[in-house]
Design an enzyme around this catalytic site. Sequence first.
Site, PDB file in Angstrom:
ATOM      1  N   SER A   7      -6.432  34.852 -21.520  1.00 37.90           N
ATOM      2  CA  SER A   7      -5.341  34.425 -20.208  1.00 37.90           C
ATOM      3  C   SER A   7      -4.311  34.808 -20.057  1.00 37.90           C
ATOM      4  O   SER A   7      -3.336  34.858 -20.992  1.00 37.90           O
ATOM      5  CB  SER A   7      -5.553  32.804 -20.538  1.00 37.90           C
ATOM      6  OG  SER A   7      -4.890  32.233 -19.246  1.00 37.90           O
ATOM      7  N   HIS A  32      -8.000  37.688 -18.035  1.00 34.36           N
ATOM      8  CA  HIS A  32      -8.291  36.430 -17.334  1.00 34.36           C
ATOM      9  C   HIS A  32      -7.170  36.152 -16.508  1.00 34.36           C
ATOM     10  O   HIS A  32      -6.149  35.531 -17.201  1.00 34.36           O
ATOM     11  CB  HIS A  32      -9.101  35.598 -18.168  1.00 34.36           C
ATOM     12  CG  HIS A  32      -9.334  34.352 -17.147  1.00 34.36           C
ATOM     13  ND1 HIS A  32     -10.623  34.433 -16.542  1.00 34.36           N
ATOM     14  CD2 HIS A  32      -8.988  33.076 -16.927  1.00 34.36           C
ATOM     15  CE1 HIS A  32     -10.859  33.235 -15.800  1.00 34.36           C
ATOM     16  NE2 HIS A  32      -9.970  32.279 -16.138  1.00 34.36           N
ATOM     17  N   ASP A  34      -5.704  33.806 -13.770  1.00 35.62           N
ATOM     18  CA  ASP A  34      -5.778  32.475 -12.826  1.00 35.62           C
ATOM     19  C   ASP A  34      -4.858  32.729 -11.644  1.00 35.62           C
ATOM     20  O   ASP A  34      -3.706  32.823 -11.718  1.00 35.62           O
ATOM     21  CB  ASP A  34      -5.440  31.394 -13.847  1.00 35.62           C
ATOM     22  CG  ASP A  34      -6.532  30.946 -14.787  1.00 35.62           C
ATOM     23  OD1 ASP A  34      -7.734  31.024 -14.160  1.00 35.62           O
ATOM     24  OD2 ASP A  34      -6.134  30.840 -15.912  1.00 35.62           O
ATOM     25  N   MET A  36      -3.715  30.383  -8.324  1.00 37.60           N
ATOM     26  CA  MET A  36      -3.526  29.128  -8.087  1.00 37.60           C
ATOM     27  C   MET A  36      -2.748  28.873  -6.734  1.00 37.60           C
ATOM     28  O   MET A  36      -1.833  29.655  -6.431  1.00 37.60           O
ATOM     29  CB  MET A  36      -3.093  28.155  -9.378  1.00 37.60           C
ATOM     30  CG  MET A  36      -3.741  28.296 -10.535  1.00 37.60           C
ATOM     31  SD  MET A  36      -3.193  27.259 -11.859  1.00 37.60           S
ATOM     32  CE  MET A  36      -2.041  28.532 -12.424  1.00 37.60           C
ATOM     33  N   HIS A  65      -9.840  34.788 -11.475  1.00 34.18           N
ATOM     34  CA  HIS A  65     -10.245  33.404 -11.150  1.00 34.18           C
ATOM     35  C   HIS A  65      -9.560  32.776  -9.965  1.00 34.18           C
ATOM     36  O   HIS A  65      -8.305  32.430 -10.245  1.00 34.18           O
ATOM     37  CB  HIS A  65     -10.457  32.491 -12.619  1.00 34.18           C
ATOM     38  CG  HIS A  65     -10.625  31.305 -12.451  1.00 34.18           C
ATOM     39  ND1 HIS A  65     -10.225  30.205 -13.515  1.00 34.18           N
ATOM     40  CD2 HIS A  65     -11.355  30.481 -11.371  1.00 34.18           C
ATOM     41  CE1 HIS A  65     -11.005  29.091 -12.995  1.00 34.18           C
ATOM     42  NE2 HIS A  65     -11.353  29.159 -11.685  1.00 34.18           N
ATOM     43  N   MET A  67      -8.418  29.994  -7.949  1.00 34.68           N
ATOM     44  CA  MET A  67      -8.528  28.235  -8.158  1.00 34.68           C
ATOM     45  C   MET A  67      -7.687  28.111  -6.425  1.00 34.68           C
ATOM     46  O   MET A  67      -6.554  27.506  -6.433  1.00 34.68           O
ATOM     47  CB  MET A  67      -7.733  27.720  -9.151  1.00 34.68           C
ATOM     48  CG  MET A  67      -8.618  27.878 -10.238  1.00 34.68           C
ATOM     49  SD  MET A  67      -7.983  26.991 -11.629  1.00 34.68           S
ATOM     50  CE  MET A  67      -7.156  28.427 -12.564  1.00 34.68           C
ATOM     51  N   MET A 137     -15.775  25.241 -16.101  1.00 35.13           N
ATOM     52  CA  MET A 137     -14.691  24.926 -16.479  1.00 35.13           C
ATOM     53  C   MET A 137     -14.974  23.651 -17.499  1.00 35.13           C
ATOM     54  O   MET A 137     -15.653  23.086 -17.318  1.00 35.13           O
ATOM     55  CB  MET A 137     -13.823  24.359 -15.269  1.00 35.13           C
ATOM     56  CG  MET A 137     -13.323  25.147 -14.016  1.00 35.13           C
ATOM     57  SD  MET A 137     -12.325  26.435 -14.634  1.00 35.13           S
ATOM     58  CE  MET A 137     -11.017  25.598 -15.504  1.00 35.13           C
ATOM     59  N   GLY A 142      -6.217  23.918 -13.456  1.00 35.45           N
ATOM     60  CA  GLY A 142      -5.180  23.911 -13.088  1.00 35.45           C
ATOM     61  C   GLY A 142      -3.949  22.822 -13.474  1.00 35.45           C
ATOM     62  O   GLY A 142      -3.107  22.651 -12.991  1.00 35.45           O
ATOM     63  N   GLY A 145      -1.820  20.945 -20.449  1.00 33.10           N
ATOM     64  CA  GLY A 145      -2.162  20.109 -21.786  1.00 33.10           C
ATOM     65  C   GLY A 145      -3.477  19.542 -21.924  1.00 33.10           C
ATOM     66  O   GLY A 145      -3.314  18.070 -22.127  1.00 33.10           O
ATOM     67  N   ASP A 175     -14.170  28.160 -19.691  1.00 32.46           N
ATOM     68  CA  ASP A 175     -12.583  28.461 -19.500  1.00 32.46           C
ATOM     69  C   ASP A 175     -12.233  27.118 -19.620  1.00 32.46           C
ATOM     70  O   ASP A 175     -12.399  26.127 -18.914  1.00 32.46           O
ATOM     71  CB  ASP A 175     -12.615  28.934 -17.896  1.00 32.46           C
ATOM     72  CG  ASP A 175     -11.052  29.137 -17.558  1.00 32.46           C
ATOM     73  OD1 ASP A 175     -10.302  29.118 -18.409  1.00 32.46           O
ATOM     74  OD2 ASP A 175     -10.894  29.715 -16.535  1.00 32.46           O
ATOM     75  N   GLY A 176     -11.190  26.719 -20.480  1.00 32.95           N
ATOM     76  CA  GLY A 176     -10.658  25.450 -20.690  1.00 32.95           C
ATOM     77  C   GLY A 176     -10.563  24.790 -22.024  1.00 32.95           C
ATOM     78  O   GLY A 176     -11.388  24.557 -22.605  1.00 32.95           O
ATOM     79  N   GLY A 197      -6.475  31.202 -24.159  1.00 31.46           N
ATOM     80  CA  GLY A 197      -5.068  31.445 -23.861  1.00 31.46           C
ATOM     81  C   GLY A 197      -4.230  31.098 -25.172  1.00 31.46           C
ATOM     82  O   GLY A 197      -3.862  31.879 -26.015  1.00 31.46           O
TER      83      GLY A 197
HETATM   84 ZN    ZN Z   1      -9.324  30.382 -15.340  1.00 28.14          ZN
END
Ligand code: ZN
Length: 229
Positions: A7, A32, A34, A36, A65, A67, A137, A142, A145, A175-176, A197
Amino acid sequence: MCKIAVSLLEMDYGHLDRGLKEIEAAGADYVHIDMMDGMFVPNLGIGTKLIEGIRSSANLVFDVHMMIEAPERYLERIGRAGADVITVHYEACRDVRKALDMIRRLGLGAGLALKPETPLEVLDRELLTRADVIHLMTTHPGMEGQTFIPESLNKIESLRRFLDKWKPDCEIEVDGNITMDNIEAVAAAGATVIVSGRALVQGNITENIRRMKHAAYKAESRMETAAGI
Ligand code: ZN
């Protein structure tokens, strides 16, 4: 063999060129990315200029990806910036079939992402024929933590069974919050592209990528043995 996608969000933005070369040398398969928009997800992050800027840094698969609400608006621009795979969210598209068709017309891999609460039942034959990767996911997108949602394992297994029947070559990307603690489980459930990540960038990234690949490989070997391959 499972592919490891690092990530970009978790990498050191002050030294992205060096960081990308480092993960490529360590055996990562994808970077990867992201994107957003602050609407589909609460956070903001990464534009096409950044993708253009880092494209020549490494020969990795650039896995974008989105979002983003109505991602159709940006597909061409992201393709031009250097994406190899573009993933859109089922929940965010105006017309998800058209969005996947647009990505394929650009000559890129087409990904379809589902939020944790979106059931697999939304996947019909028309969507499957258009998707090269189904992206699950395993945390809520998005938000920072979060921990891995354990029910995701059943979802990955169910999707693997479904794809084995209708489209065996379709990748399952997860992913996550995938870490050293759960990578074997997600690989054994049938995931083929693993986004990670923090678990990779903390400490020695080369060693972390090697350990993650080894853990995924072990899970795959066990599955093959169990299946008598
Ligand atoms: Zn992602």
